[in-house]
Design an enzyme around this catalytic site. Sequence first.
Site, short mmCIF file in Angstrom:
data_model
loop_
_atom_site.label_atom_id
_atom_site.label_comp_id
_atom_site.label_asym_id
_atom_site.label_seq_id
_atom_site.Cartn_x
_atom_site.Cartn_y
_atom_site.Cartn_z
N ARG A 77 -12.05 -0.26 25.24
CA ARG A 77 -10.75 -0.89 25.47
C ARG A 77 -9.81 0.14 26.10
O ARG A 77 -9.99 1.34 25.90
CB ARG A 77 -10.15 -1.38 24.14
CG ARG A 77 -10.85 -2.57 23.54
CD ARG A 77 -10.24 -2.87 22.17
NE ARG A 77 -10.79 -4.08 21.59
CZ ARG A 77 -10.22 -5.28 21.67
NH1 ARG A 77 -9.08 -5.41 22.33
NH2 ARG A 77 -10.77 -6.34 21.11
N ARG A 133 -7.99 10.40 16.46
CA ARG A 133 -6.78 10.03 15.72
C ARG A 133 -6.64 10.96 14.52
O ARG A 133 -7.56 11.62 14.11
CB ARG A 133 -6.87 8.57 15.23
CG ARG A 133 -7.03 7.54 16.35
CD ARG A 133 -5.80 7.45 17.21
NE ARG A 133 -5.90 6.41 18.22
CZ ARG A 133 -6.32 6.61 19.47
NH1 ARG A 133 -6.70 7.82 19.86
NH2 ARG A 133 -6.36 5.61 20.33
N ALA A 181 9.00 -2.72 3.69
CA ALA A 181 8.47 -4.06 3.90
C ALA A 181 8.38 -4.35 5.38
O ALA A 181 9.38 -4.23 6.11
CB ALA A 181 9.38 -5.08 3.21
N TYR A 198 0.82 -1.22 0.00
CA TYR A 198 0.00 0.00 0.00
C TYR A 198 0.85 1.27 0.00
O TYR A 198 0.70 2.14 -0.86
CB TYR A 198 -0.92 -0.05 1.22
CG TYR A 198 -1.80 1.15 1.43
CD1 TYR A 198 -2.64 1.62 0.43
CD2 TYR A 198 -1.82 1.81 2.65
CE1 TYR A 198 -3.46 2.72 0.63
CE2 TYR A 198 -2.65 2.89 2.88
CZ TYR A 198 -3.47 3.34 1.86
OH TYR A 198 -4.28 4.43 2.07
N ASP A 234 13.55 -11.98 -0.78
CA ASP A 234 12.89 -12.09 0.52
C ASP A 234 13.87 -11.61 1.58
O ASP A 234 15.01 -12.10 1.65
CB ASP A 234 12.49 -13.56 0.77
CG ASP A 234 11.65 -13.75 2.01
OD1 ASP A 234 11.86 -13.02 3.01
OD2 ASP A 234 10.80 -14.65 2.02
N ASN A 282 -1.62 7.41 11.26
CA ASN A 282 -2.61 6.65 10.50
C ASN A 282 -2.58 7.08 9.04
O ASN A 282 -2.87 8.23 8.73
CB ASN A 282 -4.01 6.88 11.08
CG ASN A 282 -4.14 6.29 12.47
OD1 ASN A 282 -4.05 5.09 12.64
ND2 ASN A 282 -4.34 7.14 13.46
N LYS A 309 9.51 -2.54 15.57
CA LYS A 309 9.86 -1.40 14.72
C LYS A 309 10.90 -0.50 15.41
O LYS A 309 11.79 0.04 14.76
CB LYS A 309 8.61 -0.61 14.36
CG LYS A 309 7.63 -1.36 13.47
CD LYS A 309 8.20 -1.68 12.10
CE LYS A 309 8.16 -0.48 11.19
NZ LYS A 309 8.57 -0.83 9.80
N TYR A 349 4.53 -5.31 17.87
CA TYR A 349 4.72 -4.57 16.63
C TYR A 349 5.55 -3.31 16.86
O TYR A 349 6.57 -3.09 16.20
CB TYR A 349 3.36 -4.21 16.02
CG TYR A 349 3.45 -3.14 14.94
CD1 TYR A 349 4.21 -3.36 13.80
CD2 TYR A 349 2.77 -1.93 15.08
CE1 TYR A 349 4.31 -2.38 12.82
CE2 TYR A 349 2.86 -0.96 14.09
CZ TYR A 349 3.63 -1.18 12.96
OH TYR A 349 3.71 -0.21 11.99
#
Length: 302
Positions: free
Chosen positions: A260, A200, A66, A11, A47, A159, A134, A130
């Site tokens: 949450r 957000r 990636a 994307y 890869d 976002n 990163k 995650y």
Amino acid sequence: MRVLVTGAAGYIGYAVGRRLVAAGHEVDGLVRRSSGLPDGVRPVHGDLLVPDGLPRGPYDGVCHLAALTRVRESFEQPLRYFAANFQGTVNLLESVAADRVVFGSTAAVYGTPERQPIPESEAAAPASPYGASKLAAEQAVRFHARTGAAGAVVLRTFNVAGSVDGRIDPDATRLIPKALAVAAGHAPLLEINGDGLAVREYLHVDDLAAAYVRALEAVRPGDDRLYNVGSGAGAAVHEVVAAVEKATGRPVPVRRRPARPEAPVLLCDAAAIRADLGWRPVRSALPEIIAGSWDALTRADG
């Protein structure tokens, strides 16, 4: 410049490759399959977890996009996330010769700080595998740059949304794609957490791609730069839903789930990249993001 883009069929990678070609660069896209690349990007198969098969270059620059990106999934598969996001980055740095590296990171490295909007000086405190994976990859890139082996820019995004060339956001777990799916009749209703007041911000994917081009062209060997990239304009969940209904002319029924534990507001302080690189978002108003995303979805539906 000769540039390698990892994740070039994804994307954000697609949008970055498209922008680089338009800026006159020679672009290779590291992919597993040749389909889905923008015009002008040459596929290079490989890869990141199989370093022997990676292209050696030399390249003038690498835009590294990636990654695995789903926060909730990362709790279920933390080792997979560290392998892809951290070890894949180390393999890239070791295998591909490049003078400049622009690394795509995330606001998830900040966790849920009280200070808003969030500046780059905010201490990193990732609350998910995650975000932690990163952050580890960021550190590998930045320490690599400090050896003088390359110049590096880390771009932390919040976002990302919107569409270029009629491509839809493939992550159906994100709010705007979920709301549009309901408007299109692909789902009966939109489930939201709590009262819908969580705020957000949203950045058009093409605005983000423009930031990558600016960063790549500005960085020099030995540089170690870190920038937030965002619009700084917040919208509550219920405001996003209302904007989707207005843009599509269709209702988006909502069902509320229990709240949450999450930050009530997450906004970006992007003053540094504006001052240093002259970058500003030009397509990130919520109505434009949603209108373009809706057009892409309806075209995909035929």
